[in-house]
Motif scaffolding. Structure first.
Motif, short mmCIF file in Angstrom:
data_model
loop_
_atom_site.label_atom_id
_atom_site.label_comp_id
_atom_site.label_asym_id
_atom_site.label_seq_id
_atom_site.Cartn_x
_atom_site.Cartn_y
_atom_site.Cartn_z
N LYS A 1 -3.29 -2.64 -14.44
CA LYS A 1 -4.75 -2.59 -15.06
C LYS A 1 -5.06 -2.10 -13.37
O LYS A 1 -5.15 -2.00 -11.92
CB LYS A 1 -5.35 -3.68 -15.43
N THR A 2 -5.46 -0.39 -13.77
CA THR A 2 -6.71 0.01 -13.33
C THR A 2 -7.64 -0.55 -12.32
O THR A 2 -8.71 -0.90 -12.83
CB THR A 2 -6.82 1.23 -13.35
N VAL A 3 -7.69 -0.79 -10.99
CA VAL A 3 -9.33 -0.86 -10.61
C VAL A 3 -9.62 -0.26 -9.34
O VAL A 3 -8.89 0.05 -8.45
CB VAL A 3 -9.47 -2.16 -9.63
N LEU A 4 -10.77 0.59 -10.25
CA LEU A 4 -11.25 2.02 -8.99
C LEU A 4 -12.68 1.73 -8.29
O LEU A 4 -13.18 0.98 -8.53
CB LEU A 4 -11.55 3.12 -10.19
N VAL A 5 -11.97 1.77 -7.16
CA VAL A 5 -13.13 0.94 -6.14
C VAL A 5 -13.85 2.36 -5.08
O VAL A 5 -13.70 3.12 -5.25
CB VAL A 5 -12.42 -0.15 -5.35
N GLY A 6 -15.10 2.05 -5.03
CA GLY A 6 -15.66 3.11 -3.55
C GLY A 6 -16.97 2.24 -2.71
O GLY A 6 -17.39 1.53 -3.10
N ASP A 7 -17.86 3.54 -3.45
CA ASP A 7 -18.94 2.53 -3.46
C ASP A 7 -19.39 1.59 -4.50
O ASP A 7 -19.34 2.39 -5.65
CB ASP A 7 -20.45 3.51 -3.23
N GLY A 8 -20.01 0.80 -4.42
CA GLY A 8 -20.81 0.06 -5.33
C GLY A 8 -20.11 -1.02 -6.13
O GLY A 8 -19.00 -1.55 -6.11
N ARG B 1 -3.56 -2.33 -10.16
CA ARG B 1 -3.25 -1.24 -8.92
C ARG B 1 -4.82 -0.92 -8.41
O ARG B 1 -5.85 -0.41 -9.72
CB ARG B 1 -2.76 -0.29 -9.27
N VAL B 2 -4.87 -1.25 -7.49
CA VAL B 2 -6.77 -0.55 -6.55
C VAL B 2 -5.89 1.06 -6.01
O VAL B 2 -4.94 1.51 -5.26
CB VAL B 2 -6.70 -2.01 -5.52
N VAL B 3 -7.76 1.57 -6.85
CA VAL B 3 -7.42 2.66 -6.20
C VAL B 3 -8.67 3.47 -5.68
O VAL B 3 -9.71 3.17 -6.26
CB VAL B 3 -7.07 4.05 -7.79
N ASN B 4 -9.08 4.06 -4.29
CA ASN B 4 -9.80 4.76 -3.86
C ASN B 4 -10.40 5.39 -3.71
O ASN B 4 -9.69 6.35 -3.92
CB ASN B 4 -10.07 4.06 -2.11
N GLY B 5 -11.33 5.77 -5.38
CA GLY B 5 -11.93 6.81 -5.07
C GLY B 5 -11.18 8.05 -5.60
O GLY B 5 -10.69 7.88 -6.73
N GLN B 6 -11.00 9.32 -4.69
CA GLN B 6 -10.46 10.41 -5.23
C GLN B 6 -8.88 10.59 -4.69
O GLN B 6 -8.01 11.11 -4.07
CB GLN B 6 -11.08 12.16 -4.86
N ASP B 7 -8.30 8.91 -4.31
CA ASP B 7 -7.36 8.89 -3.98
C ASP B 7 -5.92 9.78 -4.46
O ASP B 7 -5.83 9.52 -5.83
CB ASP B 7 -6.53 7.67 -3.61
N HIS C 1 1.34 -1.49 0.17
CA HIS C 1 -0.21 0.16 0.08
C HIS C 1 0.55 1.07 -0.17
O HIS C 1 1.70 1.39 1.47
CB HIS C 1 -1.05 0.28 1.28
N SER C 2 0.20 2.03 -0.53
CA SER C 2 1.32 3.91 -1.03
C SER C 2 2.24 3.32 -1.21
O SER C 2 2.69 2.50 -2.69
CB SER C 2 1.21 4.32 0.07
N LEU C 3 3.65 3.71 -0.65
CA LEU C 3 5.02 3.82 -0.58
C LEU C 3 5.02 1.90 -0.90
O LEU C 3 6.00 1.47 -2.06
CB LEU C 3 5.67 4.87 0.32
N GLY C 4 4.62 0.78 0.17
CA GLY C 4 4.77 0.08 -0.69
C GLY C 4 4.14 -0.86 -1.64
O GLY C 4 5.12 -1.38 -2.17
N GLY C 5 3.33 -0.06 -2.46
CA GLY C 5 2.59 -0.41 -3.74
C GLY C 5 3.81 0.11 -4.69
O GLY C 5 4.13 -1.33 -5.81
N THR D 1 -0.85 -3.87 -5.81
CA THR D 1 -1.48 -2.52 -5.53
C THR D 1 -2.48 -1.73 -5.34
O THR D 1 -3.14 -2.18 -5.79
CB THR D 1 -0.09 -1.43 -6.22
N TYR D 2 -2.53 -0.75 -3.62
CA TYR D 2 -3.26 -0.51 -3.34
C TYR D 2 -2.62 0.87 -3.31
O TYR D 2 -1.42 1.16 -1.99
CB TYR D 2 -3.56 -0.57 -2.26
N GLY D 3 -3.74 2.06 -3.55
CA GLY D 3 -2.58 3.49 -3.35
C GLY D 3 -1.43 3.77 -3.65
O GLY D 3 -1.38 4.89 -3.22
N SER D 4 -0.64 3.18 -4.96
CA SER D 4 0.86 3.44 -5.19
C SER D 4 0.84 4.57 -5.93
O SER D 4 -0.43 4.88 -6.23
CB SER D 4 1.24 2.25 -5.59
N PRO D 5 1.58 5.23 -5.34
CA PRO D 5 2.28 5.78 -6.05
C PRO D 5 2.27 6.10 -8.01
O PRO D 5 2.95 4.47 -8.23
CB PRO D 5 3.32 7.17 -5.60
N ARG D 6 2.76 6.27 -8.91
CA ARG D 6 3.49 6.35 -10.10
C ARG D 6 4.78 6.09 -9.53
O ARG D 6 5.49 6.62 -9.02
CB ARG D 6 3.48 7.41 -11.62
#
Length: 397
Positions: free
Chosen positions: A256-263, A227-233, A145-149, A199-204
Motif C-alpha cells: 500500500k502507498t503512503v504519500l507523505v509531505g506537509d500535513g 511503501r512510503v513516498v515523499n511528495g514528487q519523489d 530506502h531507494s535501492l534498499g527498498g 520501504t521508503y522511496g523504493s523503485p518498482r
C-alpha cells in the motif's frame, strides 16, 4: 566401526602463538548512511528508548544490509542500504527483467534480483543467529530506502515463499527433474512470528503478476507491507512500463502507498481516491462524463430534450452550450478528445514539472524523507484504518 589397525609412527606438531596487534577502533572503515553520512553503528545512539542494537553488517559489491535486534520486544530489523555509490545507479536505471523462479509469468528487475542474490544466503543465516536459532517467536521487519527498498521487497517475498531456509534465491534447475517431470519438492524454512515490510522511496520491482502474488500473501504470510513516498519523489514512479513492437516490460508496486509531505498522509485503502503513484490507464473513452466529448454529447442530448417553442431555440441552446464547453476546456482536457485520460495526463505533467524543478530528486533524499515523516501527522481515522489495519501498525509507518 573402531579403528582396528595398529598405529604406526608418530606425528610431531609445533605451535606458536602470534599475538594480534592492537588496532584503534577508529581506524576501521566506517560504513556511512547513504544520505545523512552518519555511521550505521551510530544511527541509534540518540534513539536509546527503542532498545535496538546493531548485530551484523553484510556487504557485497552491489548492496549492503545491517541487522538490528531488540531482545525486549523480540524484534529483528533487516535494513538494506540505499543508493549511495555510482555503481548503484547502474542497478537502478536498467529495466531488464528475469523470472521469479517457481511462479509462472512473474518477472522482477534483473539488477535488483542479482544484487540481493549476492548476500541473501548470508543474511538468512545471520537472522537465525540473531533469533538464537528459533525465528518462530520473533517479529521480523524488512526495510530500506531507494535501492534498499527494492531489495527489501524481494527479500520479503523470498522469505514468504520459502521461509528462513539458509540458501540463496531460488534459481532454475533447483527442483531438478527432466523435461519438466520428476521435479523434487523443495524444502521450506521456518517462518517468523510476523513478517513486515516498510520501504521508503523504493523503485518498482516487478510486473503486475509478481505484485498481485505478493499482495495476495498479505496478511497470511506477510503481516503488512507499506511503501512510503515523499511528495514528487521520482524514483518510486520508476521504472515505467514499456510497450514496444518486440517486447513489453511491465512494472508495478507491491503493498500500500503512503504519500507523505506537509500535513496528513494519504494512505492507500484508507484515504479517498486512487493511488497517485501508480501509472493507471493512459487511454479512456472520450465520451465519459467530465471529458470534453462526453460533456458535448450531454449538451446535445439536453438541448434536444429541452421543452422549447421551436427548433431554432433548441439549436441556439445546443450551440451555446457546446461552444462554452470547448472554450472553457484546458489543453489537458482537449487531450481527452483523442482518448487520453485527463488525470493520467495531469500526473505525467506533474512528474515532468517536478523533475525540471528538482523536486523529483530532492524529495528522494534521506533527510527530506525524515523531515516529511516528522511533518506527517495521521488523523484518527488513518491510525485506526481499513483493510484489517490497526492503530499500532499504522503508527509505525
Amino acid at each position: 566401526g573402531a579403528w582396528s589397525e595398529k598405529v604406526q609412527g608418530e606425528v610431531k606438531v609445533g605451535c606458536r602463538l602470534l599475538p594480534i596487534p592492537e588496532r584503534n577502533v577508529e581506524e576501521k572503515e566506517l560504513v556511512l548512511g547513504g544520505g545523512l553520512g552518519v555511521p550505521w553503528r551510530d544511527l541509534l545512539d540518540d534513539q536509546s528508548h527503542l532498545k535496538v542494537r546493531q548485530c551484523f553488517y553484510v556487504s557485497s559489491d552491489t548492496c549492503s544490509a545491517a541487522i538490528y535486534r531488540s531482545t525486549e520486544d523480540r524484534t529483528i530489523i533487516l535494513a538494506f542500504r540505499g543508493t549511495c555509490e555510482p555503481r548503484d545507479l547502474i542497478t537502478d536505471v536498467s529495466i531488464a527483467q528475469s523470472d521469479w523462479v517457481g511462479h509462472q509469468d512473474e518477472k522482477v528487475h534483473s539488477g535488483f534480483k542479482l544484487s540481493l542474490s549476492s548476500i541473501s544466503r548470508r543474511l538468512k543465516g545471520l537472522i537465525l543467529d540473531a533469533a538464537e536459532g528459533d525465528i518462530s517467536s520473533w517479529r521480523l521487519v524488512v526495510t530500506g530506502h531507494s535501492l534498499g527498498g527494492a531489495l527489501a521487497v524481494l527479500m520479503t517475498r523470498d522469505l514468504a515463499d520459502n521461509g528462513l531456509l539458509v540458501q540463496g534465491l531460488r534459481e532454475e534447475g533447483d527442483e531438478g527433474g527432466f523435461l519438466g517431470l520428476f521435479k523434487k519438492k523443495l524444502p521450506q524454512g521456518p517462518q517468523p512470528l510476523e513478517l513486515q515490510c516498510y520501504t521508503y522511496g523504493s523503485p518498482r520491482v516487478g510486473n503486475a503478476e509478481f505484485c498481485d502474488s505478493f499482495d495476495a500473501l498479505v496478511p497470511s504470510k506477510i503481516s503488512s507491507c507499506y511503501r512510503v513516498v515523499n511528495g514528487q519523489d521520482i524514483v518510486p514512479r520508476m521504472p515505467r512500463t514499456v510497450n514496444a513492437l518486440v517486447a513489453s516490460v511491465g512494472y508495478d508496486h507491491c503493498g500500500k502507498t503512503v504519500l507523505v509531505g506537509d500535513g496528513e498522509p494519504w494512505i492507500e485503502g484508507v484515504s479517498e481516491g486512487k493511488c497517485p503513484v501508480r501509472d493507471g490507464d493512459m487511454l479512456t473513452s472520450p465520451f465519459l462524463e467530465g471529458n470534453v466529448a462526453g460533456d458535448i454529447l450531454d449538451a446535445i442530448k439536453s438541448g434536444v430534450e429541452k421543452n422549447s417553442t421551436g427548433l431554432s431555440d433548441k439549436l441556439d441552446g445546443i450551440i451555446s452550450n457546446v461552444s462554452g464547453r470547448v472554450q472553457s476546456a484546458t489543453p489537458l482536457e482537449l487531450a481527452s478528445l483523442a482518448g487520453i485520460d485527463v488525470k493520467y495526463a495531469q500526473r505525467e505533467l506533474a512528474l515532468l514539472e517536478g523533475f525540471v524543478k528538482g523536486d523529483g530528486i530532492s524529495h528522494h533524499m534521506e533527510p527530506n524523507y525524515h523531515e516529511a515523516l516528522l511533518k506527517s501527522k495521521p488523523g484518527d481515522e488513518d491510525c485506526n484504518g481499513g483493510n484489517g489495519g490497526n492503530g499500532e501498525e499504522e503508527a509505525e509507518i
